[in-house]
Design an enzyme around this catalytic site. Structure first.
Site, short mmCIF file in Angstrom:
data_model
loop_
_atom_site.label_atom_id
_atom_site.label_comp_id
_atom_site.label_asym_id
_atom_site.label_seq_id
_atom_site.Cartn_x
_atom_site.Cartn_y
_atom_site.Cartn_z
N SER A 172 0.85 -1.19 0.00
CA SER A 172 0.00 0.00 0.00
C SER A 172 0.89 1.23 0.00
CB SER A 172 -0.90 0.01 1.24
OG SER A 172 -1.54 1.26 1.42
N TYR A 227 -2.41 -1.58 10.29
CA TYR A 227 -2.38 -1.61 8.82
C TYR A 227 -1.06 -1.10 8.26
CZ TYR A 227 -3.85 -1.15 3.98
OH TYR A 227 -3.93 -1.26 2.62
#
Length: 319
Positions: free
Chosen positions: A164, A176
């Protein structure tokens, strides 16, 4: 001098473009395992690869997800159930893949399975919040990869890890961003270790896209749970206004940035599998290219100032 430099840059760009467009002559006999195919990038990629002629092995978390994927899908596509957080499930899926590919080996592995929640201010987290995200995004992907490496080496195949832009720049608290930084490091070390075995490793770094990971209802529900479980003194230090404003900021960012065109990401994954010379990193989405990646090269003090300005201020700051 400047003209020579411009010509050299142009020649380099043209050569890079020509090299980037070279593809493998055939994919008809190539097996590719994709994880996280219940929805989002995984489902779209599995269908695209099957239409292109790959022999797709799609791993889904739920029977309903597997059934929905198989329904009306053209080409060669087989499904299995896989929970990447459970070693026994990973072991069964590995045996299934080994039986499917036989002596040909596994040409492609796309580690796509992932979760995001809980995300939010770091102080609102407990260690278990980090563990549950890391178990899927980081340790799950690592476990699947390590078990399948012998099959990937046999086929001189490809590993495509979904990271990401938040693996380049941590914009929020929770597991995350930590998990995506972990995947970046794992991919880099794996790529170098596999160099002489002919296994190529690529990282796809999407920006913000409209998937289950960025579902606003899910994010807001997770934030409310974090807020409600805070100790009274911690909640008082932030204030109810901070919480409400934090929710508004999340809605604004998601509505402004999130891209609905998931094909921008699956194109990168497919290129990493089909290209003769796959790229080391792929950036997908306008926000990745124009916002997050440039910001990741700025001095940390500038990024801190911008993010601190965007986020609300706590009610009671200790001086």
């Amino acid at each position: 001098m400047w003209l020579a430099a411009a010509l050299a840059a142009l020649c380099w760009a043209l050569l890079w473009l020509l090299r980037d467009r070279q593809t493998l002559p055939s994919v008809q006999d190539k097996f590719v395992l994709v994880t996280g195919c219940d929805s989002g990038f995984g489902r779209l990629l599995a269908r695209r690869l099957a239409r292109r002629g790959y022999r797709v092995l799609a791993a889904c978390l739920t029977p309903a997800g597997a059934e929905a994927l198989r329904r009306g899908c053209p080409g060669h596509l087989r499904t299995t159930l896989l929970d990447v957080t459970r070693p026994d499930s990973v072991r069964r899926a590995t045996e299934w893949v080994r039986n499917e590919v036989g002596d040909r080996g596994l040409f492609g592995l796309v580690n796509n399975a992932g979760v995001a929640n809980p995300i939010g201010p770091t102080e609102w987290m407990v260690l278990e919040d980090y563990r549950q995200v890391m178990a899927v995004n980081a340790f799950g992907a690592i476990d699947v990869t390590l078990r399948l490496l012998p099959l990937l080496k046999r086929a001189r195949g490809r590993v495509v890890n979904t990271s990401s832009v938040l693996g380049r720049l941590a914009a929020n608290g929770g597991g995350y961003c930590v998990s995506k930084y972990c995947i970046e490091a794992f991919s880099d070390s794996l790529r170098r270790d596999m160099y002489h075995f002919g296994v190529k490793v690529s990282i796809v770094e999407p920006g913000f896209f409209k998937t289950a990971v960025t579902d606003l209802e899910s994010i807001e529900g997770s934030l409310r749970q974090l807020w409600e479980r805070l100790a009274p003194e911690t909640r008082l230090s932030y204030g109810e206004a901070y919480f409400q404003q934090y929710l508004k900021v999340q809605r604004f960012i998601m509505n402004l940035i999130c891209d609905a065109d998931l094909a921008k990401v699956t194109w990168c994954m497919e290129h990493a599998l089909r290209a003769r010379y796959p790229r080391t990193r792929y950036s997908a989405g306008w926000d990745a290219k124009l916002l997050w990646l440039p910001a990741s090269y700025l001095p940390a003090c500038i990024v801190d100032l911008v993010l601190a300005t965007i986020l609300p201020k706590p009610a009671h700051r200790v001086h």
